[in-house]
Design an enzyme around this catalytic site. Structure first.
Site, PDB file in Angstrom:
ATOM      1  N   MET A  22       0.811  -1.221   0.000  1.00  0.00           N
ATOM      2  CA  MET A  22       0.000   0.000   0.000  1.00  0.00           C
ATOM      3  C   MET A  22       0.839   1.264   0.000  1.00  0.00           C
ATOM      4  O   MET A  22       0.429   2.262  -0.583  1.00  0.00           O
ATOM      5  CB  MET A  22      -0.927   0.011   1.220  1.00  0.00           C
ATOM      6  CG  MET A  22      -2.075  -0.966   1.143  1.00  0.00           C
ATOM      7  SD  MET A  22      -3.116  -0.853   2.605  1.00  0.00           S
ATOM      8  CE  MET A  22      -3.554   0.890   2.573  1.00  0.00           C
ATOM      9  N   VAL A  25       6.892   3.623   4.717  1.00  0.00           N
ATOM     10  CA  VAL A  25       6.987   4.294   6.017  1.00  0.00           C
ATOM     11  C   VAL A  25       8.360   4.953   6.106  1.00  0.00           C
ATOM     12  O   VAL A  25       9.397   4.325   5.813  1.00  0.00           O
ATOM     13  CB  VAL A  25       6.770   3.293   7.175  1.00  0.00           C
ATOM     14  CG1 VAL A  25       6.850   4.021   8.515  1.00  0.00           C
ATOM     15  CG2 VAL A  25       5.414   2.587   7.036  1.00  0.00           C
ATOM     16  N   LYS A  40       3.671   7.544   7.215  1.00  0.00           N
ATOM     17  CA  LYS A  40       3.278   6.507   6.270  1.00  0.00           C
ATOM     18  C   LYS A  40       2.644   7.178   5.060  1.00  0.00           C
ATOM     19  O   LYS A  40       1.664   7.918   5.190  1.00  0.00           O
ATOM     20  CB  LYS A  40       2.295   5.534   6.924  1.00  0.00           C
ATOM     21  CG  LYS A  40       1.928   4.332   6.074  1.00  0.00           C
ATOM     22  CD  LYS A  40       1.053   3.365   6.891  1.00  0.00           C
ATOM     23  CE  LYS A  40       0.743   2.110   6.109  1.00  0.00           C
ATOM     24  NZ  LYS A  40      -0.076   1.148   6.908  1.00  0.00           N
ATOM     25  N   ASP A 133      -6.002  -8.401  12.033  1.00  0.00           N
ATOM     26  CA  ASP A 133      -4.764  -8.764  11.340  1.00  0.00           C
ATOM     27  C   ASP A 133      -3.588  -8.803  12.322  1.00  0.00           C
ATOM     28  O   ASP A 133      -2.518  -8.252  12.061  1.00  0.00           O
ATOM     29  CB  ASP A 133      -4.482  -7.777  10.204  1.00  0.00           C
ATOM     30  CG  ASP A 133      -3.463  -8.315   9.199  1.00  0.00           C
ATOM     31  OD1 ASP A 133      -3.270  -9.553   9.165  1.00  0.00           O
ATOM     32  OD2 ASP A 133      -2.859  -7.506   8.466  1.00  0.00           O
TER      33      ASP A 133
END
Length: 398
Positions: A22, A25, A40, A133
């Protein structure tokens, strides 16, 4: 992106410390707040259609949490078409990097990780948030040894189960740590996070997750049907209390698992060490109970009393009178010394009885003989007073 880029006019980027599907960082510095932070950034050309929504969801969920064991979200925004999320900087690696280097960790360190992780999960659950998660890569180990939960990108609000966005293949990607109810397609709840934490702790102790297979579908079947192998059977030195509680975290049914708050308290108080409780005072020994002589004769095969002769042969009682023999050994053979003594006593009794019998027989014979003589002498056929002699006695008569 080059270093020393300024985001939102205050966050100056320095070093990239992580990259994923995605985004990436960066270690940065907040020039307004005067502190190091982590920034991020979402990839500019992200092909995942739900990436932006998930990114916003992470900012929304983590922003509601303020806990020592949850990575805090400080800011969220967009610059030049790219979403950014500012978080507190954790000076350490994720547990996935720690496992890659060490393979496994000692029980004391794993217990500390368990207490911190469960406490952070409990804080999220109290706010109605399920992480969904929990895995080694999302548990960050700080410089002082504390653990912080990160990445609420696929988190879910319990009061809005349809509001969370899960990327395609997300369950497959985390199948090593997924709860059985989620493998069945049921909504995630707080017990699902607890199960995932149990899988992580198992891997930290053993060096591998509780279930592995050649495909993600096969792993899901193991979560549903296969009991985990106790770590001590794999050679892991673990207190029994720790192992039992760990297997409780991995219970197949959600209602059989402890809550995150209960787990945090259990590990934090040191109950995992399985400390032995003080032993009760020793009970006084009962006095020996006399064994009835008839019962003892039945047990050892002692001869019974001879009522005719009046002689009785007995054995001395053993020193341990309170013990009883098993049911299949109700008769015991006496020892050699006892048998010899019993034989001599039995021989003496037989000799005594024989002597008395001879005396009694002799007395009876003498009595019968005397009776016969008396009858003969006093019989009327032989009386000289009643029958006079007709002939004088011969000289030769006796």
């Amino acid at each position: 992106m080059k270093q020393q880029v300024l985001i939102a006019g205050r966050y100056r980027l320095h070093v990239a410390i992580g990259r994923g599907a995605m985004g990436e960082v960066w270690q940065a510095y907040d020039e307004v707040g005067g502190r190091p932070v982590a920034v991020k950034l979402l990839h500019a050309q992200n092909s995942e259609p739900t990436a932006a929504a998930r990114f916003r969801l992470e900012a929304q969920t983590a922003g509601r949490l303020s806990h020592p064991h949850v990575v805090g979200v400080l800011d969220f925004g967009e610059q030049e078409g790219r979403l950014f999320l500012v978080m507190e900087l954790v000076q350490g690696d994720s547990l996935s990097h720690v496992l890659a280097q060490a393979g496994s960790l000692p029980a004391e360190q794993v217990a500390r990780i368990a207490a911190h992780s469960a406490a952070g999960m409990a804080a999220a659950h109290e706010q109605g948030i399920v992480h969904r998660d929990i895995k080694p890569g999302n548990l960050l180990l700080d410089g002082d040894g504390s653990v912080k939960i990160a990445d609420f990108g696929i988190a879910q609000f319990m009061n809005d189960p349809g509001g969370a966005l899960t990327a395609t293949g997300q369950i497959v990607g985390t199948s090593l740590y997924i709860a059985p109810e989620r493998a069945l397609g049921q909504p995630a709840g707080p017990p699902s996070d607890v199960y995932s934490l149990g899988c992580v702790l198992y891997q930290l102790l053993v060096g591998q997750p509780p279930f592995r297979a050649g495909s993600a579908i096969a792993v899901l079947h193991h979560h549903l049907d296969t009991p985990p192998v106790p770590p001590r059977e794999l050679g892991v030195g673990l207190p029994p209390a720790f192992e039992n509680y760990l297997l409780g975290l991995l219970a197949k049914r959600p209602e059989d698992r402890p809550t995150a708050g209960q787990a945090a308290n259990w590990f934090a108080t040191g109950a995992w060490k399985g400390l032995a409780e003080p032993l009760p005072a020793a009970a006084p020994q009962p006095a020996p109970v006399p064994v009835p002589r008839a019962a003892y004769r039945e047990a050892v095969g002692e001869p019974r009393a001879n009522s005719a002769s009046g002689s009785v042969t007995t054995y001395a009682f053993p020193t341990s009178v309170g013990s009883t023999a098993p049911a299949h050994r109700t008769r015991r053979r006496p020892r050699e010394g006892v048998r010899a003594t019993a034989g001599r006593r039995s021989q003496t009794a037989r000799t005594s009885r024989t002597s008395r019998t001879v005396v009694m027989v002799a007395a009876v014979l003498i009595f019968l003989g005397a009776l016969l003589v008396g009858v003969t002498l006093f019989s009327p056929d032989h009386s000289s007073a009643d029958t006079p002699a007709t002939n004088p006695p011969s000289a030769t008569s006796p």
